[in-house]
Design a protein around this motif. Structure first.
Motif, PDB file in Angstrom:
ATOM      1  N   MET A   1       1.617  -3.702 -11.857  1.00  0.00           N
ATOM      2  CA  MET A   1       2.521  -4.768 -11.417  1.00  0.00           C
ATOM      3  C   MET A   1       2.148  -5.211  -9.999  1.00  0.00           C
ATOM      4  N   LEU A   2       1.902  -4.244  -9.116  1.00  0.00           N
ATOM      5  CA  LEU A   2       1.511  -4.584  -7.746  1.00  0.00           C
ATOM      6  C   LEU A   2       0.193  -5.350  -7.744  1.00  0.00           C
ATOM      7  N   ARG A   3      -0.767  -4.883  -8.530  1.00  0.00           N
ATOM      8  CA  ARG A   3      -2.052  -5.593  -8.626  1.00  0.00           C
ATOM      9  C   ARG A   3      -1.838  -7.007  -9.162  1.00  0.00           C
ATOM     10  N   GLY A   4      -0.953  -7.156 -10.140  1.00  0.00           N
ATOM     11  CA  GLY A   4      -0.657  -8.473 -10.705  1.00  0.00           C
ATOM     12  C   GLY A   4      -0.061  -9.425  -9.689  1.00  0.00           C
ATOM     13  N   CYS A   5       0.629  -8.874  -8.712  1.00  0.00           N
ATOM     14  CA  CYS A   5       1.188  -9.688  -7.619  1.00  0.00           C
ATOM     15  C   CYS A   5       0.139 -10.026  -6.576  1.00  0.00           C
ATOM     16  N   GLN A   6      -1.070  -9.507  -6.782  1.00  0.00           N
ATOM     17  CA  GLN A   6      -2.210  -9.740  -5.898  1.00  0.00           C
ATOM     18  C   GLN A   6      -1.954  -9.276  -4.468  1.00  0.00           C
ATOM     19  N   VAL A   7      -1.274  -8.131  -4.356  1.00  0.00           N
ATOM     20  CA  VAL A   7      -1.111  -7.488  -3.055  1.00  0.00           C
ATOM     21  C   VAL A   7      -2.018  -6.252  -3.033  1.00  0.00           C
TER      22      VAL A   7
ATOM     23  N   LYS B   1      -0.949  15.950  -0.025  1.00  0.00           N
ATOM     24  CA  LYS B   1      -2.409  15.816   0.012  1.00  0.00           C
ATOM     25  C   LYS B   1      -2.966  15.480  -1.372  1.00  0.00           C
ATOM     26  N   GLN B   2      -2.502  16.172  -2.401  1.00  0.00           N
ATOM     27  CA  GLN B   2      -2.991  15.897  -3.758  1.00  0.00           C
ATOM     28  C   GLN B   2      -2.662  14.463  -4.175  1.00  0.00           C
ATOM     29  N   ALA B   3      -1.484  14.002  -3.828  1.00  0.00           N
ATOM     30  CA  ALA B   3      -1.107  12.620  -4.153  1.00  0.00           C
ATOM     31  C   ALA B   3      -1.981  11.639  -3.376  1.00  0.00           C
ATOM     32  N   PHE B   4      -2.289  11.953  -2.114  1.00  0.00           N
ATOM     33  CA  PHE B   4      -3.153  11.083  -1.320  1.00  0.00           C
ATOM     34  C   PHE B   4      -4.527  10.964  -1.978  1.00  0.00           C
ATOM     35  N   LEU B   5      -5.088  12.090  -2.386  1.00  0.00           N
ATOM     36  CA  LEU B   5      -6.400  12.078  -3.023  1.00  0.00           C
ATOM     37  C   LEU B   5      -6.362  11.317  -4.352  1.00  0.00           C
ATOM     38  N   ARG B   6      -5.310  11.504  -5.119  1.00  0.00           N
ATOM     39  CA  ARG B   6      -5.169  10.798  -6.398  1.00  0.00           C
ATOM     40  C   ARG B   6      -4.979   9.303  -6.159  1.00  0.00           C
ATOM     41  N   TRP B   7      -4.193   8.941  -5.122  1.00  0.00           N
ATOM     42  CA  TRP B   7      -4.002   7.536  -4.756  1.00  0.00           C
ATOM     43  C   TRP B   7      -5.355   6.878  -4.458  1.00  0.00           C
ATOM     44  N   GLN B   8      -6.206   7.580  -3.711  1.00  0.00           N
ATOM     45  CA  GLN B   8      -7.530   7.044  -3.427  1.00  0.00           C
ATOM     46  C   GLN B   8      -8.339   6.847  -4.703  1.00  0.00           C
ATOM     47  N   GLU B   9      -8.292   7.835  -5.597  1.00  0.00           N
ATOM     48  CA  GLU B   9      -9.028   7.722  -6.861  1.00  0.00           C
ATOM     49  C   GLU B   9      -8.562   6.523  -7.676  1.00  0.00           C
ATOM     50  N   LEU B  10      -7.256   6.331  -7.742  1.00  0.00           N
ATOM     51  CA  LEU B  10      -6.674   5.292  -8.570  1.00  0.00           C
ATOM     52  C   LEU B  10      -6.747   3.900  -7.955  1.00  0.00           C
ATOM     53  N   CYS B  11      -6.672   3.815  -6.635  1.00  0.00           N
ATOM     54  CA  CYS B  11      -6.467   2.528  -5.997  1.00  0.00           C
ATOM     55  C   CYS B  11      -7.631   1.994  -5.170  1.00  0.00           C
ATOM     56  N   ALA B  12      -8.514   2.871  -4.675  1.00  0.00           N
ATOM     57  CA  ALA B  12      -9.640   2.400  -3.882  1.00  0.00           C
ATOM     58  C   ALA B  12     -10.626   1.673  -4.777  1.00  0.00           C
ATOM     59  N   PRO B  13     -11.270   0.628  -4.258  1.00  0.00           N
ATOM     60  CA  PRO B  13     -12.279  -0.057  -5.071  1.00  0.00           C
ATOM     61  C   PRO B  13     -13.426   0.901  -5.405  1.00  0.00           C
TER      62      PRO B  13
ATOM     63  N   CYS C   1       0.843  -1.210   0.000  1.00  0.00           N
ATOM     64  CA  CYS C   1       0.000   0.000   0.000  1.00  0.00           C
ATOM     65  C   CYS C   1       0.872   1.253   0.000  1.00  0.00           C
ATOM     66  N   ASP C   2       1.935   1.224   0.794  1.00  0.00           N
ATOM     67  CA  ASP C   2       2.874   2.352   0.849  1.00  0.00           C
ATOM     68  C   ASP C   2       3.559   2.538  -0.505  1.00  0.00           C
ATOM     69  N   MET C   3       3.949   1.444  -1.130  1.00  0.00           N
ATOM     70  CA  MET C   3       4.593   1.529  -2.448  1.00  0.00           C
ATOM     71  C   MET C   3       3.643   2.142  -3.473  1.00  0.00           C
ATOM     72  N   ALA C   4       2.379   1.778  -3.401  1.00  0.00           N
ATOM     73  CA  ALA C   4       1.397   2.335  -4.331  1.00  0.00           C
ATOM     74  C   ALA C   4       1.267   3.845  -4.118  1.00  0.00           C
ATOM     75  N   TYR C   5       1.160   4.266  -2.853  1.00  0.00           N
ATOM     76  CA  TYR C   5       1.070   5.712  -2.589  1.00  0.00           C
ATOM     77  C   TYR C   5       2.330   6.434  -3.066  1.00  0.00           C
ATOM     78  N   MET C   6       3.495   5.898  -2.747  1.00  0.00           N
ATOM     79  CA  MET C   6       4.752   6.541  -3.140  1.00  0.00           C
ATOM     80  C   MET C   6       4.883   6.630  -4.663  1.00  0.00           C
ATOM     81  N   THR C   7       4.333   5.659  -5.352  1.00  0.00           N
ATOM     82  CA  THR C   7       4.334   5.691  -6.814  1.00  0.00           C
ATOM     83  C   THR C   7       3.475   6.846  -7.325  1.00  0.00           C
ATOM     84  N   VAL C   8       2.307   7.002  -6.735  1.00  0.00           N
ATOM     85  CA  VAL C   8       1.424   8.113  -7.122  1.00  0.00           C
ATOM     86  C   VAL C   8       2.080   9.448  -6.772  1.00  0.00           C
TER      87      VAL C   8
END
Length: 114
Positions: free
Chosen positions: A46-52, A101-113, A20-27
């Motif tokens: 790639m992270l999703r493909g690893c099923q994490v 903050k902007q990255a956090f909001l974008r991370w939620q948009e991209l990664c939350a179900p 989860c941290d890696m996904a946020y840091m990527t965003v």
């Protein structure tokens, strides 16, 4: 995140919390123009493909702000490890609260179900 989720229905193992941290840091890296949108999406896929997990409902903005404050206090600065390309990274210390903050909001948009 791992400790905040402990004992909840959203409990995470250490590696899952790291993912989860890696996904946020990527965003965040893309928010700062350190990587491209294509590189961001490639990494998230790639992270999703690893099923994490790439997101957790436990990571609220309030918990995030607290975690950043603890990181600054205990690491003598932000010291965020951010990608600067596929397979390349650097430590970044001067990220504004607004970019975080902007990255956090974008991370939620991209990664939350949906």
């Amino acid at each position: 995140l791992e400790m905040a989720a402990l004992g909840t229905e959203h409990e995470l193992m250490h590696g899952e919390s790291v993912a989860c941290d890696m996904a946020y840091m990527t965003v965040l890296a893309q928010q700062l123009s350190l990587i491209t949108v294509a590189e961001r999406d490639r990494t998230l896929n790639m992270l999703r493909g690893c099923q994490v997990p790439v997101w957790s409902p436990v990571m609220t903005y309030e918990l995030f702000v607290e975690a950043v404050a603890n990181r600054v206090k205990n690491s003598m600065g932000q010291k965020f490890p951010l990608a600067v390309g596929i397979g390349k990274a650097r430590i970044v210390n001067d990220i504004s609260d607004e970019d975080l903050k902007q990255a956090f909001l974008r991370w939620q948009e991209l990664c939350a179900p949906n």
